[in-house]
Design a protein around this motif. Sequence first.
Motif, PDB file in Angstrom:
ATOM      1  N   LEU A  65      88.613  76.151 -31.157  1.00 11.32           N
ATOM      2  CA  LEU A  65      89.887  77.030 -30.565  1.00 11.32           C
ATOM      3  C   LEU A  65      90.668  75.935 -30.377  1.00 11.32           C
ATOM      4  N   VAL A  66      92.025  75.933 -30.769  1.00  8.95           N
ATOM      5  CA  VAL A  66      93.427  75.450 -30.554  1.00  8.95           C
ATOM      6  C   VAL A  66      94.007  76.377 -30.469  1.00  8.95           C
ATOM      7  N   ASP A  67      95.100  76.234 -29.288  1.00  6.89           N
ATOM      8  CA  ASP A  67      95.929  77.040 -28.036  1.00  6.89           C
ATOM      9  C   ASP A  67      97.430  76.428 -28.819  1.00  6.89           C
ATOM     10  N   GLN A  68      98.675  77.155 -28.128  1.00  2.00           N
ATOM     11  CA  GLN A  68     100.378  76.611 -28.183  1.00  2.00           C
ATOM     12  C   GLN A  68     100.542  75.308 -28.010  1.00  2.00           C
ATOM     13  N   ASP A  69      98.910  74.663 -27.050  1.00  4.28           N
ATOM     14  CA  ASP A  69      99.533  73.322 -26.424  1.00  4.28           C
ATOM     15  C   ASP A  69      98.759  72.248 -27.270  1.00  4.28           C
ATOM     16  N   GLU A  70      98.374  72.930 -28.635  1.00  8.49           N
ATOM     17  CA  GLU A  70      97.635  71.886 -29.498  1.00  8.49           C
ATOM     18  C   GLU A  70      96.638  70.788 -29.003  1.00  8.49           C
ATOM     19  N   SER A  71      95.881  72.487 -27.253  1.00  8.53           N
ATOM     20  CA  SER A  71      94.264  71.540 -26.711  1.00  8.53           C
ATOM     21  C   SER A  71      93.019  72.261 -27.862  1.00  8.53           C
ATOM     22  N   VAL A  72      92.084  71.712 -27.769  1.00 16.30           N
ATOM     23  CA  VAL A  72      90.996  71.868 -27.820  1.00 16.30           C
ATOM     24  C   VAL A  72      89.516  71.537 -28.034  1.00 16.30           C
ATOM     25  N   HIS A  73      88.834  72.673 -27.792  1.00 12.16           N
ATOM     26  CA  HIS A  73      87.493  72.510 -27.080  1.00 12.16           C
ATOM     27  C   HIS A  73      86.627  73.247 -28.474  1.00 12.16           C
ATOM     28  N   TYR A  74      85.826  72.737 -28.954  1.00 18.29           N
ATOM     29  CA  TYR A  74      84.243  72.708 -29.345  1.00 18.29           C
ATOM     30  C   TYR A  74      83.490  74.169 -28.869  1.00 18.29           C
ATOM     31  N   GLY A  75      83.593  75.258 -28.856  1.00 22.69           N
ATOM     32  CA  GLY A  75      82.153  76.137 -28.330  1.00 22.69           C
ATOM     33  C   GLY A  75      83.031  76.589 -27.505  1.00 22.69           C
ATOM     34  N   GLY A  76      82.372  77.612 -26.481  1.00 21.48           N
ATOM     35  CA  GLY A  76      82.311  78.044 -25.169  1.00 21.48           C
ATOM     36  C   GLY A  76      82.596  78.839 -24.873  1.00 21.48           C
ATOM     37  N   ILE A  77      83.094  80.046 -25.828  1.00 21.53           N
ATOM     38  CA  ILE A  77      83.180  81.221 -25.465  1.00 21.53           C
ATOM     39  C   ILE A  77      81.885  81.874 -25.747  1.00 21.53           C
ATOM     40  N   VAL A  78      81.390  82.561 -24.613  1.00 18.90           N
ATOM     41  CA  VAL A  78      80.302  83.066 -24.551  1.00 18.90           C
ATOM     42  C   VAL A  78      80.115  84.119 -24.800  1.00 18.90           C
ATOM     43  N   SER A  79      80.978  85.113 -24.564  1.00 17.45           N
ATOM     44  CA  SER A  79      81.039  87.091 -25.538  1.00 17.45           C
ATOM     45  C   SER A  79      82.180  87.017 -25.638  1.00 17.45           C
ATOM     46  N   ALA A  80      82.076  87.776 -26.712  1.00 11.06           N
ATOM     47  CA  ALA A  80      83.473  88.217 -27.426  1.00 11.06           C
ATOM     48  C   ALA A  80      83.284  90.073 -27.911  1.00 11.06           C
ATOM     49  N   GLU A  81      84.056  91.096 -27.395  1.00  9.45           N
ATOM     50  CA  GLU A  81      83.567  92.063 -27.899  1.00  9.45           C
ATOM     51  C   GLU A  81      85.005  92.851 -27.812  1.00  9.45           C
ATOM     52  N   LEU A  82      84.843  93.901 -29.251  1.00 14.57           N
ATOM     53  CA  LEU A  82      86.121  94.208 -29.760  1.00 14.57           C
ATOM     54  C   LEU A  82      85.656  95.620 -29.657  1.00 14.57           C
ATOM     55  N   SER A  83      86.247  96.620 -28.263  1.00 14.93           N
ATOM     56  CA  SER A  83      86.065  97.330 -28.685  1.00 14.93           C
ATOM     57  C   SER A  83      87.973  98.301 -29.313  1.00 14.93           C
ATOM     58  N   GLY A  84      87.800  98.919 -30.269  1.00 12.43           N
ATOM     59  CA  GLY A  84      89.206 100.052 -30.421  1.00 12.43           C
ATOM     60  C   GLY A  84      89.918  99.460 -31.059  1.00 12.43           C
ATOM     61  N   ALA A  85      91.573  99.147 -29.553  1.00  9.05           N
ATOM     62  CA  ALA A  85      92.005  97.549 -29.658  1.00  9.05           C
ATOM     63  C   ALA A  85      92.460  97.146 -28.805  1.00  9.05           C
ATOM     64  N   VAL A  86      91.377  96.795 -28.376  1.00 11.16           N
ATOM     65  CA  VAL A  86      90.788  95.555 -27.070  1.00 11.16           C
ATOM     66  C   VAL A  86      89.800  94.678 -27.709  1.00 11.16           C
ATOM     67  N   LEU A  87      90.404  93.106 -27.234  1.00 13.10           N
ATOM     68  CA  LEU A  87      89.511  91.814 -27.589  1.00 13.10           C
ATOM     69  C   LEU A  87      88.956  91.699 -26.088  1.00 13.10           C
ATOM     70  N   THR A  88      87.750  91.474 -25.788  1.00 10.52           N
ATOM     71  CA  THR A  88      88.173  90.591 -24.122  1.00 10.52           C
ATOM     72  C   THR A  88      86.938  89.229 -25.113  1.00 10.52           C
ATOM     73  N   LEU A  89      87.615  88.153 -24.217  1.00  7.03           N
ATOM     74  CA  LEU A  89      86.760  86.831 -24.469  1.00  7.03           C
ATOM     75  C   LEU A  89      85.929  86.165 -23.094  1.00  7.03           C
ATOM     76  N   GLY A  90      84.924  86.316 -23.131  1.00  4.03           N
ATOM     77  CA  GLY A  90      84.049  85.336 -22.175  1.00  4.03           C
ATOM     78  C   GLY A  90      83.833  83.834 -22.650  1.00  4.03           C
ATOM     79  N   PHE A  91      84.279  83.062 -21.478  1.00  3.49           N
ATOM     80  CA  PHE A  91      84.536  81.620 -21.676  1.00  3.49           C
ATOM     81  C   PHE A  91      83.810  81.112 -20.877  1.00  3.49           C
ATOM     82  N   ASP A  92      82.698  79.933 -20.989  1.00  2.13           N
ATOM     83  CA  ASP A  92      82.281  79.597 -20.059  1.00  2.13           C
ATOM     84  C   ASP A  92      83.041  78.325 -19.018  1.00  2.13           C
ATOM     85  N   ASP A  93      82.196  77.957 -18.395  1.00  2.00           N
ATOM     86  CA  ASP A  93      83.644  76.876 -17.395  1.00  2.00           C
ATOM     87  C   ASP A  93      83.999  75.715 -17.524  1.00  2.00           C
TER      88      ASP A  93
END
Length: 135
Positions: free
Chosen positions: A59-87
């Motif tokens: 993952l890369v964000d607008q601050d150019e921070s980079v992290h490998y892995g770390g998303i524990v869940s991803a749910e797409l329901s209609g027009a809503v995306l919910t992402l869960g992250f590890d600590d």
Amino acid sequence: MTAPHTGTVVKITIDDNRDAFVVGLFEQEDGSGSYLLLMCAAADPSDQDRATGLDTYCLVDQDESVHYGGIVSAELSGAVLTLGFDDALAEELEFIDPSTLVLDVPGSDAARLAAGLRRVFMYGDPAHRPLLTGI
């Protein structure tokens, strides 16, 4: 995205080139403001990638921070995306866990998003793959 990575996505990009596959989520149509890029390499992970723990999506964000892995869940329901992250990810990138992103995009973009996220999250080491719902 009013708080870190929580808010509305108005633009989704999918870039498939010879080096990487990238899914982009943007707060503004012109790419300004907050964004989140989720990407994986185009080639299978190398032995060196596996040895260094880089055999997963990143993952890369607008601050150019980079992290490998770390998303524990991803749910797409209609027009809503919910992402869960590890600590580690939540702390390093200062993400709100879970992050809910409302997709203010055409339905065809949401369908492309599901396919793109599936490709990114299924890359590399199965131990780093999030639980996927609706993706």
